[in-house]
Design a protein around this motif. Structure first.
Motif, PDB file in Angstrom:
ATOM      1  N   GLU A 111       0.862  -1.247   0.038  1.00  0.00           N
ATOM      2  CA  GLU A 111      -0.012  -0.026  -0.083  1.00  0.00           C
ATOM      3  C   GLU A 111       0.826   1.220   0.053  1.00  0.00           C
ATOM      4  OE1 GLU A 111      -4.236  -1.312   2.368  1.00  0.00           O
ATOM      5  OE2 GLU A 111      -2.193  -0.720   3.409  1.00  0.00           O
ATOM      6  N   VAL A 112       1.978   1.324   0.888  1.00  0.00           N
ATOM      7  CA  VAL A 112       2.834   2.591   1.005  1.00  0.00           C
ATOM      8  C   VAL A 112       3.486   2.632  -0.467  1.00  0.00           C
ATOM      9  CG1 VAL A 112       4.808   3.560   1.940  1.00  0.00           C
ATOM     10  CG2 VAL A 112       2.904   2.349   3.365  1.00  0.00           C
ATOM     11  N   VAL A 113       4.135   1.413  -1.094  1.00  0.00           N
ATOM     12  CA  VAL A 113       4.679   1.322  -2.481  1.00  0.00           C
ATOM     13  C   VAL A 113       3.775   1.892  -3.398  1.00  0.00           C
ATOM     14  CG1 VAL A 113       5.720  -0.031  -4.260  1.00  0.00           C
ATOM     15  CG2 VAL A 113       6.322  -0.497  -2.027  1.00  0.00           C
ATOM     16  N   ASP A 114       2.436   1.711  -3.506  1.00  0.00           N
ATOM     17  CA  ASP A 114       1.389   2.174  -4.154  1.00  0.00           C
ATOM     18  C   ASP A 114       1.339   3.828  -4.221  1.00  0.00           C
ATOM     19  OD1 ASP A 114       1.187  -0.247  -5.537  1.00  0.00           O
ATOM     20  OD2 ASP A 114      -0.782  -0.910  -4.085  1.00  0.00           O
ATOM     21  N   LEU A 115       1.259   4.046  -2.907  1.00  0.00           N
ATOM     22  CA  LEU A 115       1.163   5.706  -2.408  1.00  0.00           C
ATOM     23  C   LEU A 115       2.401   6.284  -3.120  1.00  0.00           C
ATOM     24  CD1 LEU A 115      -0.483   5.696   0.910  1.00  0.00           C
ATOM     25  CD2 LEU A 115      -1.464   6.596  -0.966  1.00  0.00           C
ATOM     26  N   ILE A 160      11.394  -0.214   1.194  1.00  0.00           N
ATOM     27  CA  ILE A 160      10.232  -0.441   2.005  1.00  0.00           C
ATOM     28  C   ILE A 160       9.744  -2.096   1.775  1.00  0.00           C
ATOM     29  CG2 ILE A 160       7.651  -0.301   1.782  1.00  0.00           C
ATOM     30  CD1 ILE A 160       8.334   2.792   1.198  1.00  0.00           C
ATOM     31  N   ARG A 161      10.065  -2.515   0.717  1.00  0.00           N
ATOM     32  CA  ARG A 161       9.875  -3.889   0.145  1.00  0.00           C
ATOM     33  C   ARG A 161      10.744  -5.140   0.884  1.00  0.00           C
ATOM     34  NH1 ARG A 161       8.182  -3.611  -6.224  1.00  0.00           N
ATOM     35  NH2 ARG A 161       6.039  -2.733  -5.901  1.00  0.00           N
ATOM     36  N   GLY A 162      11.780  -4.372   1.178  1.00  0.00           N
ATOM     37  CA  GLY A 162      12.833  -5.247   1.760  1.00  0.00           C
ATOM     38  C   GLY A 162      12.863  -5.349   3.279  1.00  0.00           C
ATOM     39  N   ASN A 163      12.008  -4.319   3.597  1.00  0.00           N
ATOM     40  CA  ASN A 163      11.904  -4.312   5.197  1.00  0.00           C
ATOM     41  C   ASN A 163      10.523  -4.099   5.739  1.00  0.00           C
ATOM     42  OD1 ASN A 163      12.479  -4.133   8.014  1.00  0.00           O
ATOM     43  ND2 ASN A 163      12.927  -2.123   8.092  1.00  0.00           N
ATOM     44  N   VAL A 164       9.500  -5.332   5.435  1.00  0.00           N
ATOM     45  CA  VAL A 164       8.177  -5.361   5.822  1.00  0.00           C
ATOM     46  C   VAL A 164       7.610  -5.178   6.942  1.00  0.00           C
ATOM     47  CG1 VAL A 164       6.272  -6.947   5.165  1.00  0.00           C
ATOM     48  CG2 VAL A 164       7.962  -6.981   3.420  1.00  0.00           C
ATOM     49  N   THR A 211      13.331   7.371  -5.850  1.00  0.00           N
ATOM     50  CA  THR A 211      11.995   6.660  -5.717  1.00  0.00           C
ATOM     51  C   THR A 211      12.176   5.158  -5.873  1.00  0.00           C
ATOM     52  OG1 THR A 211      10.931   8.569  -6.784  1.00  0.00           O
ATOM     53  CG2 THR A 211       9.539   6.699  -6.534  1.00  0.00           C
ATOM     54  N   ARG A 212      12.981   4.511  -6.581  1.00  0.00           N
ATOM     55  CA  ARG A 212      12.950   3.174  -6.551  1.00  0.00           C
ATOM     56  C   ARG A 212      13.792   2.763  -5.667  1.00  0.00           C
ATOM     57  NH1 ARG A 212      13.577   4.355 -12.329  1.00  0.00           N
ATOM     58  NH2 ARG A 212      15.787   4.478 -12.316  1.00  0.00           N
ATOM     59  N   GLU A 213      14.832   3.461  -4.983  1.00  0.00           N
ATOM     60  CA  GLU A 213      15.735   3.002  -3.888  1.00  0.00           C
ATOM     61  C   GLU A 213      14.638   3.097  -2.424  1.00  0.00           C
ATOM     62  OE1 GLU A 213      19.565   4.773  -1.159  1.00  0.00           O
ATOM     63  OE2 GLU A 213      18.763   5.603  -2.973  1.00  0.00           O
ATOM     64  N   VAL A 214      14.073   4.056  -2.283  1.00  0.00           N
ATOM     65  CA  VAL A 214      12.906   3.991  -1.160  1.00  0.00           C
ATOM     66  C   VAL A 214      11.889   2.865  -1.553  1.00  0.00           C
ATOM     67  CG1 VAL A 214      11.152   5.181  -0.224  1.00  0.00           C
ATOM     68  CG2 VAL A 214      13.174   6.427  -0.917  1.00  0.00           C
ATOM     69  N   ILE A 215      11.639   2.558  -2.557  1.00  0.00           N
ATOM     70  CA  ILE A 215      10.623   1.218  -2.792  1.00  0.00           C
ATOM     71  C   ILE A 215      11.194   0.186  -2.596  1.00  0.00           C
ATOM     72  CG2 ILE A 215       9.367   0.065  -4.532  1.00  0.00           C
ATOM     73  CD1 ILE A 215       8.627   2.777  -5.737  1.00  0.00           C
ATOM     74  N   ARG A 216      12.582   0.006  -2.901  1.00  0.00           N
ATOM     75  CA  ARG A 216      13.176  -1.316  -2.465  1.00  0.00           C
ATOM     76  C   ARG A 216      13.451  -1.496  -0.941  1.00  0.00           C
ATOM     77  NH1 ARG A 216      16.385  -0.020  -7.225  1.00  0.00           N
ATOM     78  NH2 ARG A 216      17.837   1.050  -5.664  1.00  0.00           N
TER      79      ARG A 216
END
Length: 780
Positions: free
Chosen positions: A749-753, A771-775, A764-769
């Motif tokens: 949900e945060v990634v979509d936002l 977030i996904r790496g630290n669920v 942006t891609r770094e922040v997404i990675r």
């Protein structure tokens, strides 16, 4: 100048015209009063008209007599022709025996013989027809004589005989002589019927005005008896009609005046005596007709007017009701003894009187319920919900932490943990925190501290009485509740008695109170149910063992269910017009979603600010309306559900956007901020003011924290969504990694936002990675 005819003459002429031609008089004549002086003139006019009709009938008979004499003359002529034909036939036979006669002559003679035979047969038929006509005419003469002598049965038998004779005449009915005889027969039947009417009215007379009935089996001045009159009724097929008319007259003159329940006094003759009189005076055939067609209507009137009205709707007047049952059974038995049948309605009522009483109780209860509701709901009144429960020390601490009881001022509930301050935390008990400043003592609303105010209903019953302390001595909260520390009383007891087992933790009884509003209507409903149950219980006692309705106790106990059912069925009609009459949270949530765009995305609407303002205003109006009605805990849940519906709709619409620009993000945050103003509905000071004795006295406390999140699950999600929309990538990362964003949103949900709010670049891609790496950054 001619003098006008007197009113009696006009009335007499009107009667003659109606009798002869069926003509109704004009209004001027029909409105004339009828008195004793005008009747002789009318009777004389009718007698003159009757004499005139008889003269016309005699004239017709004279005309018919001429035709008969003509037929007789012709018949004599035919007889003479027959004699001449016989003589001629003898000559023909004699001539045929002469061998000199030619063949042509023989043919002529045979043809003439055939003609003569046909003539003889025709003349014979005419002769028989004339004899039949003469016979019918003579029979009708006898009918006239019997009519004049009022021998009705003889006249009817002769009329029947004349019709049979007329059927065997063998001439078509279009023949003038037969047609005249047929007309005469029907006129005589009408005359005989008029005479029969006179005799019947002489034998049976009902005077409704004087309420008198006269029935005679025979009279000296009348040759026909009542039994013979029944035969006449059958001849005219008027048994049912006459008896119906007689019964209506008797009903009007005798029965109805004795069945008027509105009168305090009734005529002395009882209806039972009326039936006995009819059996004594009327022939059995007429009694059978009354039983078959007329008696059921009267039985229905007796049961529906008198008997049903005597049925009480409770145990009151049960002695009188028992007397009515006995009277109904005696009346039914008397009618059977008199020979009347079709008493099903009366017999059924007498046999099923207890069930009739139960039905009356049911009808009265339901009708009373409808009447009470139709009179309105009444003024609302405050009621108090009281719950009692035994709590241990740990449970008491939990209540303090949840704000369900007062804090520092009430025996130190907040300092139970050996002087350690108990910090209020979120709970699911639907109880709100109380104000910390102590100005609004929430304990009063829950029944705390009432031991000093009253001794009738103490709110807190101590299991052990605490010892008195010096005024300046610091009070131990545990001692206030009779609880020492873990090394207190229990250790002392163990020291005195080493073998004594360690006692269970002490408990105290808490009385928790909530107040809410109800209408005045439920109290009459309860009163009605209590009255029904009391009657049912009374029927189970020995004092009512001989009561005719004792077996209906079980039926009475089923009536409260019906009363409650009809209350539930029709009360919404009376509650719905009020502002608090429709508290279906599901329906109101639908209304809120519709105000926020319904199935459409709110952020695609032309005026989102107005939609959000309408939704929040509707939620506030419902909260205000329900606040005086619902208990505090129920109000918190209901209003929290409404607020949660608004939050859920806004979150879903934001998450459904394909992209969010910077300006749009700040606009959305502004909308969310206007929704967050609903927080003030759940301020502890407001919740405390909405309870018990503090209702209506709200004092806002500086720095108090709303507890909206306890009752609206999506509330903190909405708040964090607003934070995300107003943050840059660095702030979003911080909220996820080190903040509490992960407690309310999933990583995807945060990634979509992030994707819809920021441009697609390396950062942006770094922040997404990350977030996904630290669920689960908080390890929860």
């Amino acid at each position: 100048m001619e003098t006008p005819d007197p009113p009696a003459a006009h009335m007499a002429q009107a009667l003659v015209d109606f009798s002869l031609f069926g003509a109704f008089p004009e209004d001027a004549v029909s409105s004339l009063p009828i008195n004793a002086e005008s009747l002789p003139t009318a009777i004389k006019a009718l007698a003159d008209a009757k004499a005139k009709l008889q003269a016309e009938i005699h004239a017709i008979s004279e005309e018919t007599a001429d035709d008969v004499r003509t037929w007789q003359t012709n018949a004599q002529s035919v007889q003479d022709d027959i004699l001449r034909s016989k003589a001629l036939a003898a000559e023909i036979v004699k001539a045929s025996e002469t061998p000199a006669v030619s063949g042509r002559t023989v043919d002529e003679i045979e043809a003439k013989a055939d003609f003569l035979i046909r003539e003889l047969n025709y003349n014979a038929q005419v002769h028989e027809t004339l004899k039949g006509i003469k016979t019918v005419n003579q029979t009708l003469d006898e009918v006239e004589q019997a009519r004049d002598e009022r021998r009705i049965l003889d006249a009817l038998h002769l009329l029947e005989k004349s019709w049979k004779q007329l059927d065997v005449v063998g001439v078509n009915r279009t023949c003038r002589a037969v047609k005249l005889l047929d007309i005469r027969a029907f006129e005589l039947k009408s005359d005989v019927h008029d005479v029969f009417d006179h005799v019947w009215n002489a034998l049976i007379n009902v005077d409704a005005e004087s309420q008198r009935v006269s029935i005679s089996s025979s009279r000296e001045d009348e040759p026909m008896s009542l039994e013979n009159a029944v035969i006449g009724l059958r001849a005219y097929n008027e048994v049912d009609e006459r008896m119906s008319r007689l019964w209506q007259d008797i009903n009007k003159a005798i029965l109805l005046p004795r069945m008027d329940i509105s009168k305090e006094t009734l005529p002395s003759i009882h209806i039972q005596d009326v039936f006995s009189f009819l059996v004594q005076r009327l022939p059995p055939d007429l009694i059978d007709t009354i039983s078959a067609t007329l008696l059921p209507e009267t039985i229905h009137s007796i049961t529906s007017v008198w008997l049903d009205s005597a049925v009480p709707s409770s145990l009151r007047d049960m002695d009188k009701f028992q007397e009515v049952i006995e009277a109904a059974k005696a009346f039914c038995a008397r009618l059977k003894a008199l020979g009347f049948t079709n008493l099903g309605g009366l017999q059924e009522w007498a046999d099923n009187a207890p069930k009739v009483w139960l039905a009356k109780c049911r009808e009265a209860a339901l009708d009373s319920m409808r009447i009470k509701l139709s009179r309105g709901l009444g003024a609302p009144k405050r009621v108090e919900k009281v719950e009692k429960q035994m709590v241990s020390k740990s449970e008491g601490q939990q209540l303090v932490a949840n704000g369900a009881v007062a804090s520092a001022d009430d025996h130190g509930w907040d300092a139970w943990d050996d002087g350690e301050q108990v910090v209020p935390e979120e709970t699911t008990t639907n109880k709100t925190d109380e104000p910390p400043d102590g100005d609004d003592d929430g304990a009063d609303a829950w029944g705390w501290g009432e031991e000093e105010a009253t001794t009738e209903e103490p709110s807190v019953k101590a299991a052990a009485v605490p010892s008195e302390k010096e005024p300046d001595e610091e009070e131990d909260p545990s001692e206030a509740w009779g609880w020492g520390d873990e090394g207190g009383a229990d250790e002392a007891e163990t020291a005195d008695n080493p073998t004594a087992p360690r006692s269970e933790p002490q408990t105290r009884e808490l009385v928790l109170k909530e107040t809410y509003s109800i209408s005045s209507t439920p109290q009459p409903v309860l009163d009605l149910i209590f009255a029904i149950v009391e009657d049912g219980a009374a029927l189970t006692h020995d004092s009512h063992a001989n009561s005719p309705v004792a077996a209906q106790a079980a039926g009475l106990f089923s009536l409260p269910t019906l009363v409650l059912a009809i209350f539930r069925a029709i009360s919404p009609h009376y509650y719905s017009p009020g502002i608090g009459g429709n508290m279906q949270v599901g329906l109101q949530k639908t209304v809120l979603r519709d105000l926020l765009g319904g199935e459409q995305n709110l952020l695609h609407q032309p005026d989102t600010a107005s939609a959000v303002s309408s939704a929040t205003a509707h939620a506030r109006s419902l909260a205000t309306a329900w606040e005086d009605i619902l208990a505090r805990s129920v109000w918190q849940q209901a209003v929290g559900s409404l607020v949660d519906a608004v939050a859920a709709k806004m979150i879903a619409d934001v998450m459904d956007l394909p992209s969010i620009g910077q300006d749009e993000a700040y606009n959305i945050a502004g909308l969310i901020s206007s929704v967050e103003e609903l927080d003030d509905l759940f301020l502890p000071s407001r919740l405390a003011a909405a309870s018990g004795s503090q209702r209506g006295v709200m004092k806002k406390v500086e720095g108090e924290v709303p507890v909206t999140a306890q009752f609206a699950g999506n509330w903190l999600r909405l708040k964090y969504l607003s934070e995300v929309l107003q943050s840059n990538l660095k702030d979003v990362r911080f909220l996820w990694v080190e903040g509490e964003l992960s407690l309310y949103f999933t990583a995807e949900e945060v990634v979509d936002l992030v994707k819809v709010s920021f441009e697609d670049n390396v950062r942006t891609r770094e922040v997404i990675r990350e977030i996904r790496g630290n669920v689960q950054p908080l390890g929860v």
